[in-house]
Each structure stands twice: as structure tokens, then as C-alpha cells.
Write an enzyme that holds these catalytic residues in place. Structure first.
Site, PDB file in Angstrom:
ATOM      1  N   SER A  72      -8.744  -3.652   5.418  1.00 55.07           N
ATOM      2  CA  SER A  72      -9.629  -2.431   4.375  1.00 55.07           C
ATOM      3  C   SER A  72     -11.356  -2.974   5.372  1.00 55.07           C
ATOM      4  CB  SER A  72      -9.855  -3.146   3.311  1.00 55.07           C
ATOM      5  OG  SER A  72     -10.736  -2.420   2.399  1.00 55.07           O
TER       6      SER A  72
ATOM      7  N   TYR B 257      -8.866 -10.261  -3.624  1.00 56.09           N
ATOM      8  CA  TYR B 257      -7.897  -8.827  -2.822  1.00 56.09           C
ATOM      9  C   TYR B 257      -8.916  -8.477  -1.668  1.00 56.09           C
ATOM     10  CZ  TYR B 257      -8.351  -4.140  -0.849  1.00 56.09           C
ATOM     11  OH  TYR B 257      -7.585  -3.150  -0.154  1.00 56.09           O
TER      12      TYR B 257
HETATM   13  N1  LIG Z   1      -7.914   4.171  -1.802  1.00 63.09           N
HETATM   14  C1  LIG Z   1      -9.178   3.324  -1.000  1.00 63.09           C
HETATM   15  O1  LIG Z   1      -9.926   3.120  -1.222  1.00 63.09           O
HETATM   16  C2  LIG Z   1      -8.598   2.138   0.209  1.00 63.09           C
HETATM   17  C3  LIG Z   1      -9.394   1.666   0.545  1.00 63.09           C
HETATM   18  C4  LIG Z   1      -9.366   0.046   1.612  1.00 63.09           C
HETATM   19  C5  LIG Z   1      -7.808  -0.016   2.037  1.00 63.09           C
HETATM   20  N2  LIG Z   1      -6.940   0.295   1.144  1.00 63.09           N
HETATM   21  C6  LIG Z   1      -5.340   0.225   1.660  1.00 63.09           C
HETATM   22  O2  LIG Z   1      -4.634   1.139   1.799  1.00 63.09           O
HETATM   23  C7  LIG Z   1      -3.206   0.749   1.760  1.00 63.09           C
HETATM   24  C8  LIG Z   1      -2.928   1.928   0.007  1.00 63.09           C
HETATM   25  O3  LIG Z   1      -3.460   2.263  -0.945  1.00 63.09           O
HETATM   26  P1  LIG Z   1      -4.446   3.726  -1.165  1.00 63.09           P
HETATM   27  O4  LIG Z   1      -4.968   4.058  -1.637  1.00 63.09           O
HETATM   28  O5  LIG Z   1      -3.124   5.081  -0.940  1.00 63.09           O
HETATM   29  O6  LIG Z   1      -3.377   3.604  -2.991  1.00 63.09           O
HETATM   30  P2  LIG Z   1      -2.342   3.934  -4.227  1.00 63.09           P
HETATM   31  O7  LIG Z   1      -1.908   5.448  -3.952  1.00 63.09           O
HETATM   32  O8  LIG Z   1      -2.376   2.712  -4.816  1.00 63.09           O
HETATM   33  O9  LIG Z   1      -0.624   3.728  -2.890  1.00 63.09           O
HETATM   34  C9  LIG Z   1      -0.633   2.596  -2.583  1.00 63.09           C
HETATM   35  C10 LIG Z   1       1.299   2.540  -2.355  1.00 63.09           C
HETATM   36  O10 LIG Z   1       1.161   0.980  -2.277  1.00 63.09           O
HETATM   37  C11 LIG Z   1       2.942   1.101  -3.257  1.00 63.09           C
HETATM   38  N3  LIG Z   1       3.015  -0.499  -3.602  1.00 63.09           N
HETATM   39  C12 LIG Z   1       2.114  -1.135  -5.006  1.00 63.09           C
HETATM   40  N4  LIG Z   1       3.050  -2.262  -4.685  1.00 63.09           N
HETATM   41  C13 LIG Z   1       4.187  -1.702  -4.360  1.00 63.09           C
HETATM   42  C14 LIG Z   1       5.363  -3.204  -5.164  1.00 63.09           C
HETATM   43  N5  LIG Z   1       5.437  -4.203  -5.310  1.00 63.09           N
HETATM   44  N6  LIG Z   1       5.884  -2.265  -3.709  1.00 63.09           N
HETATM   45  C15 LIG Z   1       6.571  -1.628  -2.989  1.00 63.09           C
HETATM   46  N7  LIG Z   1       5.336  -0.826  -2.922  1.00 63.09           N
HETATM   47  C16 LIG Z   1       3.694  -1.343  -3.676  1.00 63.09           C
HETATM   48  C17 LIG Z   1       2.728   1.827  -4.157  1.00 63.09           C
HETATM   49  O11 LIG Z   1       4.142   2.608  -4.205  1.00 63.09           O
HETATM   50  P3  LIG Z   1       5.221   2.132  -6.189  1.00 63.09           P
HETATM   51  O12 LIG Z   1       3.641   1.907  -7.029  1.00 63.09           O
HETATM   52  O13 LIG Z   1       5.480   3.279  -6.194  1.00 63.09           O
HETATM   53  O14 LIG Z   1       5.261   0.572  -5.328  1.00 63.09           O
HETATM   54  C18 LIG Z   1       1.754   2.894  -3.469  1.00 63.09           C
HETATM   55  O15 LIG Z   1       3.361   4.200  -2.674  1.00 63.09           O
HETATM   56  C19 LIG Z   1      -3.176  -0.083   0.812  1.00 63.09           C
HETATM   57  O16 LIG Z   1      -3.210  -0.972   1.309  1.00 63.09           O
HETATM   58  C20 LIG Z   1      -4.911  -0.702   0.864  1.00 63.09           C
HETATM   59  O17 LIG Z   1      -4.947  -1.752  -0.050  1.00 63.09           O
HETATM   60  C21 LIG Z   1      -7.396   1.327   0.636  1.00 63.09           C
END
Ligand SMILES: NC(=O)c1ccc[n+]([C@@H]2O[C@H](COP(=O)([O-])OP(=O)(O)OC[C@H]3O[C@@H](n4cnc5c(N)ncnc54)[C@H](OP(=O)(O)O)[C@@H]3O)[C@@H](O)[C@H]2O)c1
Length: 285
Positions: free
Chosen positions: A137, A150
């Protein structure tokens, strides 16, 4: 490209960046193992896109994680593209985040990433190739107030990724860091749900801190469009498919601005910049 086999593992494939990445890699001909807890979502996705195989795993549960890693280690074909994407955020000043909740977040964002990588590396070493893409991130390079734990998980991801990249380069394995800025996914809603009502439980001392920083950060979003997860998924796919991927990519709202400032300012200068941006520079309580 150096990959000889075409199996990709995408964690967190049930929504957001992971889901879009699974779709893109499946369309590129990869057999994609899509892992997450919400099997209904994964099954629906697998029904829509050929080549995605859903696997149910709760990465916060160490027994479940071990079972999953045994499954990965025992696959007939090695994973050639590992996308360590699953992750989430909790919010709150340090005093408002329980150690138990922070530990669970480290388990998912850091230790599960390490363990899954360990499960995939023997196969990659054997074939002298493969790509590992770790979702960090922009918070992997600095920390917003109210988001220290985080940011700590993402700083840990950065360190592990940097060391791993150099360790396994001799085997022809490529290791890539992705630093998203703000991206419109379920990430924000999940963080809000898991954080709960900070105002209701915090000490009254902190209320002006939350109010001031919340207002300042909120005003940054006025009139701007937050890009969708396709932006980051496209970069992940590009890194996997490229003959010579970059070691780090960043994209998404404010990533250029914040990472540029972090790289260009010294520690004092960046502290001042961030205190100013979050409205906390002149707050005296
Ligand atoms: N969106 C942003 O602004 C942003 C910014 C910087 C970095 N990121 C990073 O990008 C990555 C993806 O995030 P996203 O934005 O796509 O968020 P998201 O839509 O909330 O997706 C998160 C994914 O992680 C899975 N997950 C969470 N807890 C889990 C667990 N205990 N076991 C297995 N799977 C789990 C969720 O699946 P289930 O709930 O079905 O288990 C979901 O598929 C993350 O690492 C996040 O830190 C996001």
C-alpha cells in the site's frame, strides 16, 4: 516470459483487486486458484469466468492456513504466479486498537502472506521461475494518523518483499511490490465495520483529534474520483505477464502525491507535511 506452467494463486479473490486480478489472469489462460472465506462469491465468480477454481480459507485461522498450504504444496503443478492480495485495515489511534485485533490483522496481512509464499517457493525454485506479487500500500512507506497498526503490517510486507526479491532472484523468481493509493473496493466498508464506532468508545480527549483529521482527510476527497480495482489488477497482470517487471509499482488516488512527498522530504519535512494535511499540526488540547 519465463513461466513454463500456468497456475496462478490469488488470495482475496472474492472481491476488489483480487477478484479483478483473478478474472484478468484467467482470461490470459492461467488456471487460477481463487482463495477467500466467502465461497458464495468465489463460486459465483467461477461460474462466470472459466479457469477459476475457488478454495475456501480463513487466513486468520492458523489451522485453516496450514491446511490450505498443504493443499498448495501438494498440487500436481506448481504455482507460477502467486498474488498475495488478501488484506484489510483497522482504524483508530493506538490507544483505541486492541492488541488482539492488531494481532489478527498481522496474521492475515503478514504471517499468512509469509506462510503461503513458503508453500509456493519450492515449486518455483524447482522450475527456476515464477512471479510473486505482494500487495502492499502507499501506507507501506508512511503512516496516516489513526492507521498505525495497518501501516505497520504494510511496512512489514515491504521489508519481507524486499529481502525475498534478492534472495530468490538467483533462481529466476521475480518478486514485485504493488503500492495502491485509495481504490474503490469493499476495503473501506470492511475497515469501518471492523473498527466499529470509535467515537462511542474513545476517551473524550481523542474526539477532537478524530474530528479534525476526519474533516481534513474527508475534504481531500471532495470532487475527486476514486479509481476502481481494475486499475491495480491491470498492473498486477502486467507484472505477471511481463518478461521484465518493475520491482515496485504504485497507482491509485493520491499515491503519486504522498509517495512523492515521502521520497522527496526528510523525516522532519514529511512529519510536518502529514500533520498539516491531516489538520493536526496546530491542534493543541
Ligand atoms: N482499496 C484500497 O484503497 C487499498 C489501498 C492500498 C492497499 N490495498 C490492499 O489491497 C489488497 C486488496 O484489498 P481490496 O481493496 O481489494 O479490498 P477488499 O475488496 O475488501 O478485498 C479484500 C479481500 O481479502 C480477503 N480477506 C480478508 N480477510 C481474509 C481472511 N481472514 N481470510 C481470507 N481472505 C481474507 C477478502 O475475502 P473474504 O472476506 O471473502 O475472506 C477479500 O477477497 C489488500 O491487501 C489491501 O490492504 C487496498
Amino acid at each position: 516470459m519465463s513461466d513454463t506452467k500456468r497456475v496462478a494463486l490469488v488470495t482475496g479473490a472474492s472481491s476488489g483487486i483480487g477478484r479483478e486480478t483473478a478474472i484478468l489472469l484467467a482470461k490470459e489462460g492461467y488456471e487460477v486458484i481463487g482463495a477467500a472465506r466467502r465461497m458464495d462469491r468465489l463460486t459465483e465468480l467461477a461460474g462466470q469466468v472459466e479457469g477459476i477454481r475457488p478454495v475456501d480459507v480463513d487466513l486468520s485461522d492458523t489451522d485453516d492456513l496450514e491446511k490450505f498450504c498443504e493443499h498448495i504444496s501438494g498440487l500436481p503443478e506448481p504455482v507460477t504466479a502467486l498474488i498475495n492480495n488478501a488484506g484489510y485495515s483497522l482504524r483508530g489511534a493506538l490507544e483505541d486498537v486492541s492488541i488482539e485485533a492488531a494481532r489478527r490483522m498481522f496474521q492475515v496481512n503478514v504471517f499468512a502472506l509469509m506462510r503461503i509464499t513458503q508453500a509456493c517457493l519450492p515449486g518455483m525454485r524447482k522450475m527456476r521461475g515464477g512471479t510473486i506479487v505482494n500487495l502492499s500500500s502507499m501506507a507501506g512507506k508512511f503512516a496516516f494518523p489513526g492507521s498505525g497498526p495497518y501501516a505497520a503490517t504494510k511496512h512489514a510486507v515491504e521489508a519481507i518483499t524486499d529481502a525475498l526479491r534478492v534472495e530468490v532472484r538467483p533462481f529466476g523468481i521475480r518478486v514485485v511490490t504493488i503500492r495502491p493509493g485509495f481504490i474503490a473496493t469493499e476495503f473501506n466498508d470492511v475497515a469501518n465495520t471492523l473498527t466499529g464506532d470509535l467515537f462511542a468508545r474513545t476517551d473524550p480527549d481523542y474526539k477532537p483529534v478524530y474530528e479534525t483529521s476526519g474533516k481534513a482527510i474527508g475534504s481531500m476527497f471532495a470532487g475527486v474520483t476514486v479509481p476502481g480495482p481494475e486499475l491495480i489488477a491491470g498492473i498486477v497482470a502486467e507484472a505477471v505477464l511481463s518478461d521484465s517487471p518493475r520491482i515496485v509499482y504504485h497507482a491509485g488516488l493520491f499515491s503519486e502525491e504522498f509517495l512523492g512527498k515521502r521520497a522527496g522530504l526528510d523525516d522532519e519535512g514529511f512529519d510536518e507535511y502529514l500533520s498539516d494535511m491531516t489538520g493536526l499540526k496546530d491542534l493543541k488540547l
